[in-house]
Scaffold this motif. Structure first.
Motif, mmCIF file in Angstrom:
data_model
loop_
_atom_site.group_PDB
_atom_site.id
_atom_site.type_symbol
_atom_site.label_atom_id
_atom_site.label_comp_id
_atom_site.label_asym_id
_atom_site.label_seq_id
_atom_site.Cartn_x
_atom_site.Cartn_y
_atom_site.Cartn_z
ATOM 1 N N LYS A 10 42.656 43.060 45.654
ATOM 2 C CA LYS A 10 43.738 42.536 46.471
ATOM 3 C C LYS A 10 43.273 41.264 47.190
ATOM 4 C CE LYS A 10 47.005 43.977 50.117
ATOM 5 N NZ LYS A 10 46.641 43.039 51.191
ATOM 6 N N TRP A 11 42.071 41.305 47.763
ATOM 7 C CA TRP A 11 41.501 40.125 48.437
ATOM 8 C C TRP A 11 41.342 38.972 47.446
ATOM 9 C CZ3 TRP A 11 36.642 38.070 47.148
ATOM 10 C CH2 TRP A 11 36.198 37.033 47.965
ATOM 11 N N THR A 26 38.875 29.608 43.364
ATOM 12 C CA THR A 26 38.545 30.996 43.690
ATOM 13 C C THR A 26 38.027 31.091 45.125
ATOM 14 O OG1 THR A 26 36.182 31.042 43.134
ATOM 15 C CG2 THR A 26 37.754 31.104 41.297
ATOM 16 N N SER A 29 40.933 47.252 47.120
ATOM 17 C CA SER A 29 40.995 46.300 48.234
ATOM 18 C C SER A 29 40.306 44.994 47.872
ATOM 19 C CB SER A 29 40.365 46.902 49.488
ATOM 20 O OG SER A 29 39.005 47.209 49.278
ATOM 21 N N LYS A 87 43.025 38.398 44.676
ATOM 22 C CA LYS A 87 44.330 37.869 44.291
ATOM 23 C C LYS A 87 44.932 36.999 45.384
ATOM 24 C CE LYS A 87 48.934 39.379 42.755
ATOM 25 N NZ LYS A 87 49.778 40.573 42.435
ATOM 26 N N GLU A 88 44.827 37.453 46.630
ATOM 27 C CA GLU A 88 45.448 36.734 47.743
ATOM 28 C C GLU A 88 44.726 35.432 48.080
ATOM 29 O OE1 GLU A 88 45.496 39.587 50.874
ATOM 30 O OE2 GLU A 88 47.300 40.621 50.133
ATOM 31 N N ASN A 89 43.472 35.311 47.647
ATOM 32 C CA ASN A 89 42.680 34.135 48.005
ATOM 33 C C ASN A 89 42.337 33.261 46.802
ATOM 34 O OD1 ASN A 89 41.846 34.430 51.054
ATOM 35 N ND2 ASN A 89 41.768 36.481 50.156
ATOM 36 N N THR A 90 43.105 33.397 45.742
ATOM 37 C CA THR A 90 42.947 32.550 44.560
ATOM 38 C C THR A 90 44.156 31.630 44.439
ATOM 39 O OG1 THR A 90 41.646 34.237 43.399
ATOM 40 C CG2 THR A 90 42.666 32.527 42.050
ATOM 41 N N ASP A 91 43.884 30.345 44.238
ATOM 42 C CA ASP A 91 44.955 29.352 44.153
ATOM 43 C C ASP A 91 44.938 28.688 42.781
ATOM 44 O OD1 ASP A 91 47.068 27.693 45.432
ATOM 45 O OD2 ASP A 91 45.649 26.074 45.026
#
Length: 257
Positions: free
Chosen positions: A16-17, A36, A13, A19-23
């Protein structure tokens, strides 16, 4: 849920967090800006830069971390500060090129070294936030002096490799004795939610690789910072013992055992 499955769920988890919050943004043909979800001491998102040359990558903060500290009046002008900086960099395998934090890797090892660079940036931000009352005092040194003064045996600067393959550095380890298990200590000068998440992830990733009832203690600087009940609760939820610096004497017997 078993302890191993629970730890795996937490790691999955967390990743996953992450990955979803990295630009990522392409700046030039071979330069990428990676934003990050981790926050620096200004509550700004930490950014690193990736320079791609064939299959080789150079990761860097472009000098931001140390330049920002210098602009805030925190210069690397004492041997103690230089030694702490060197210890942090060596612990994460990071090089210093002029003022920039730099690490070189390839596509395969990119996740590991990206992780190490971010952890080094967080550690440098934390270790060099000095006490407002005494600019010559560094919290890590205060913790070490506390251990020495109370005859608490320890080994400084201990690194562990977690189940994920990531490397984590703990400030002190108290060896196993007949009265107590192996204990690790993480000194946290500026207890924030991001640093708390990072420590919890590191511990859940590494404790499954240790034998026996290994414990982690986080010593939190509550003299210069407000330590929220959410942070205390988060550590306790994952069986990490939080010690407020102002209450440290309550734990002398436990740490010295």
């Amino acid at each position: 849920m078993s302890e191993v499955l629970e730890a795996k769920f937490f790691i999955d988890s967390y990743l996953k967090w992450l990955k979803e919050n990295t630009d990522i943004k392409k700046l030039e043909n071979n330069v990428f800006e990676l934003t990050t979800p981790f926050l620096d001491r200004h509550n700004d998102y930490i950014q690193i830069y990736v320079i791609k040359e064939g299959d080789k990558l150079t990761l860097t903060d472009d000098g931001y971390t140390l330049n920002d500290l210098t602009m805030s009046g925190m210069e690397m002008n004492t041997e103690r500060r230089k030694q702490i900086l060197k210890t942090i960099l060596n612990g994460f395998g990071i090089s210093l090129e002029k003022e920039a934090l730099v690490v070189k890797c390839d596509l395969k090892t990119f996740p590991l070294y990206k992780h190490n660079l971010i952890q080094a940036i967080l550690a440098i931000n934390d270790m060099f936030m000095l006490s407002r009352q005494n600019v010559m005092s560094i919290f890590l040194e205060d913790v070490e002096n506390f251990l020495k003064a109370n005859d608490i045996r320890y080994v400084p600067g201990f690194s562990l490799i977690g189940k994920s393959g990531f490397n984590y550095r703990f400030d002190f380890v108290i060896p196993y004795s007949k009265n107590a298990p192996e204990r690790f200590i993480k000194a946290v000068n500026n207890p924030t939610k991001d640093i708390t998440k990072s420590i919890i992830f590191a511990w859940n990733d590494t404790k499954v690789t240790r034998t026996g009832e290994t414990k982690l203690y986080t010593i939190l600087n509550d003299e210069d910072n407000d330590v929220s009940s959410d942070i205390i609760r988060a550590f306790l939820e994952y069986e990490i013992t939080p010690i407020k610096w102002t209450e440290r004497r309550k734990y002398i017997d436990e740490l010295a055992a």
